[in-house]
Design an enzyme around this catalytic site. Sequence first.
Site, PDB file in Angstrom:
ATOM      1  N   HIS A 119     -33.481 -14.486 -84.757  1.00 25.18           N
ATOM      2  CA  HIS A 119     -34.700 -14.717 -83.976  1.00 25.18           C
ATOM      3  C   HIS A 119     -35.681 -15.483 -84.863  1.00 25.18           C
ATOM      4  CE1 HIS A 119     -38.569 -13.470 -82.145  1.00 25.18           C
ATOM      5  NE2 HIS A 119     -37.881 -13.255 -81.035  1.00 25.18           N
ATOM      6  N   ASP A 196     -32.931  -6.805 -89.231  1.00 23.50           N
ATOM      7  CA  ASP A 196     -33.806  -6.945 -88.063  1.00 23.50           C
ATOM      8  C   ASP A 196     -33.186  -6.100 -86.951  1.00 23.50           C
ATOM      9  OD1 ASP A 196     -35.006  -7.608 -85.700  1.00 23.50           O
ATOM     10  OD2 ASP A 196     -34.895  -9.780 -85.982  1.00 23.50           O
ATOM     11  N   GLN A 199     -33.514  -5.103 -81.699  1.00 21.92           N
ATOM     12  CA  GLN A 199     -32.719  -4.896 -80.482  1.00 21.92           C
ATOM     13  C   GLN A 199     -31.707  -3.761 -80.618  1.00 21.92           C
ATOM     14  OE1 GLN A 199     -33.443  -6.325 -77.722  1.00 21.92           O
ATOM     15  NE2 GLN A 199     -34.638  -8.128 -78.293  1.00 21.92           N
ATOM     16  N   LYS A 222     -40.254  -2.318 -77.628  1.00 17.62           N
ATOM     17  CA  LYS A 222     -38.898  -2.511 -77.117  1.00 17.62           C
ATOM     18  C   LYS A 222     -38.156  -1.183 -76.974  1.00 17.62           C
ATOM     19  CE  LYS A 222     -38.311  -7.087 -79.232  1.00 17.62           C
ATOM     20  NZ  LYS A 222     -38.542  -8.020 -78.129  1.00 17.62           N
ATOM     21  N   CYS A 360     -36.749 -17.358 -78.280  1.00 17.96           N
ATOM     22  CA  CYS A 360     -37.193 -17.440 -79.693  1.00 17.96           C
ATOM     23  C   CYS A 360     -35.996 -17.593 -80.623  1.00 17.96           C
ATOM     24  CB  CYS A 360     -38.029 -16.232 -80.088  1.00 17.96           C
ATOM     25  SG  CYS A 360     -39.528 -16.082 -79.132  1.00 17.96           S
TER      26      CYS A 360
HETATM   27  N1  C6P Z   1     -37.477 -10.667 -78.967  1.00 20.51           N
HETATM   28  C1  C6P Z   1     -36.926 -11.319 -76.718  1.00 20.51           C
HETATM   29  O1  C6P Z   1     -37.203 -11.518 -75.529  1.00 20.51           O
HETATM   30  P1  C6P Z   1     -41.860  -8.665 -81.905  1.00 20.51           P
HETATM   31  O2  C6P Z   1     -42.302  -9.796 -81.035  1.00 20.51           O
HETATM   32  O3  C6P Z   1     -42.444  -8.744 -83.287  1.00 20.51           O
HETATM   33  O4  C6P Z   1     -42.018  -7.335 -81.281  1.00 20.51           O
HETATM   34  O5  C6P Z   1     -40.266  -8.826 -82.051  1.00 20.51           O
HETATM   35  C2  C6P Z   1     -39.717 -10.003 -82.538  1.00 20.51           C
HETATM   36  C3  C6P Z   1     -38.229  -9.965 -82.496  1.00 20.51           C
HETATM   37  C4  C6P Z   1     -37.538  -9.904 -83.674  1.00 20.51           C
HETATM   38  N2  C6P Z   1     -36.200  -9.822 -83.710  1.00 20.51           N
HETATM   39  C5  C6P Z   1     -35.472  -9.790 -82.591  1.00 20.51           C
HETATM   40  C6  C6P Z   1     -33.996  -9.647 -82.663  1.00 20.51           C
HETATM   41  C7  C6P Z   1     -36.114  -9.848 -81.348  1.00 20.51           C
HETATM   42  O6  C6P Z   1     -35.377  -9.824 -80.242  1.00 20.51           O
HETATM   43  C8  C6P Z   1     -37.523  -9.958 -81.297  1.00 20.51           C
HETATM   44  C9  C6P Z   1     -38.238 -10.096 -79.980  1.00 20.51           C
HETATM   45  C10 C6P Z   1     -37.996 -10.774 -77.631  1.00 20.51           C
HETATM   46  O7  C6P Z   1     -35.799 -11.533 -77.151  1.00 20.51           O
HETATM   47  C11 C6P Z   1     -39.237 -11.593 -77.538  1.00 20.51           C
HETATM   48  S1  C6P Z   1     -39.001 -13.243 -78.087  1.00 20.51           S
END
Ligand code: C6P
Length: 405
Positions: A119, A196, A199, A222, A360
């Site tokens: 991401h 990371d 998910q 999430k 992203c």
């Molecule tokens: N992905 C998606 O629709 P934040 O925005 O900081 O809470 O998370 C960022 C992020 C980091 N790593 C992974 C693997 C992610 O999936 C995400 C967020 C969302 O896929 C929003 S782009």
Amino acid sequence: MFNVKNIRNDFPIFSNQADDFVYLDSSATTLKPKRVIDAVTNYYTNYSANVHRSIYKMGEEATAAYEGSRKKVADFIKAESNSIIFTKGTTESINLVAYAWARKNLKEGDEILLTEMEHHSNLIPWQLCAKETGAVLKHIPFNDDGTLDLSEPEKWFTKKTKLVAVIHQSNVFGTINPVKEIIKMAHDVGALVLVDAAQSVPHQKVDVQDMNCDFLAFSGHKMLGPTGVGVLYGRPEILETMDPFLGGGEMIRTVSFTESTWNDIPWKFEAGTPNVAQAIGLGAAIDYINSIGLEQIHRHEQELLNYALTKMQEIPELTIYGAALVRGAVISFNVENVHPHDLSQLLDNDGIAIRAGHHCAQPIMKKLGVSATGRSSFYLYNSKEDIDRLCESIVKTVNFMGGSH
Ligand code: C6P
């Protein structure tokens, strides 16, 4: 017994949207159960004091609830409380490591190993860091099926590798990467590993002791929690060696005009008034998940995933990206001759919310040769009927656009 109907009753949004509302965008953010909303409201309504500094009953209650949430998060991923730092989200957690660990420890020529399926929030912080330190970025490629190509480990894990930052579950392909194996290879060459887990933590058991990672990042929103709170787990002995990320109140022990000393971990990394309400809400989200059972949730999602893959593969105009055997409940796809943004809009007309875009992850889109995809992702409140509705609506769109059905 896992009962989706009962679970949906716990989420007020289903009463406030149309009866036929189908939410298939939990990878972007999840819906919130009443228990989480109530916990946040309760804090603001009944004991909305600042934490760690208010020496009166209400302040002590707020501190106890905030620190209680830290303990819940720690237990959830099998960590110690002092290794849990509350941040704004996964993005801030990764940036914290890039600023407070990497800039101090990396020098010119050192290698930061990422993958091609990261991401943006696990790419950009390292690009900025590499520019400043002279470190070199390397990316493990992914195969056509959306799995990592780990066939030549010696090419990627070298004496120069100092940090490996890897996505646990892909937000595009759903692939669950073999992080334990990756962590072992990284540690064998003396590198640290950041996972990371944005998910994965919401959907499967993550045990940082068993995984043996050095850092782990995830977001509250999430996993049924509020927005504005996330977590960085860090191995305590590493956190101890790091300088602060942000400076301000509460992260200090002593301050003069020229010098300061730092608070203990984790508070050394929580400058200023923290996101008290959100952290308390995240604690309530973990209580809720535990009350249903993470393993039951995971099993339900896997059932939905398999059902959706079978049904979606029956639509000839549909291409699914990624075919990993070990994967989470997220499916990225395109429909022939329909831009994903148009598809999303047409599905929305039928009350179905999916995500459309580059998720992203622009480098993934580039490698796939597409500008965007549609994506449906499932959680505990979804049912097979939701998937039937999705497929019916996709077929309707294909027909509307002049397809073969
Ligand atoms: N992905 C998606 O629709 P934040 O925005 O900081 O809470 O998370 C960022 C992020 C980091 N790593 C992974 C693997 C992610 O999936 C995400 C967020 C969302 O896929 C929003 S782009």
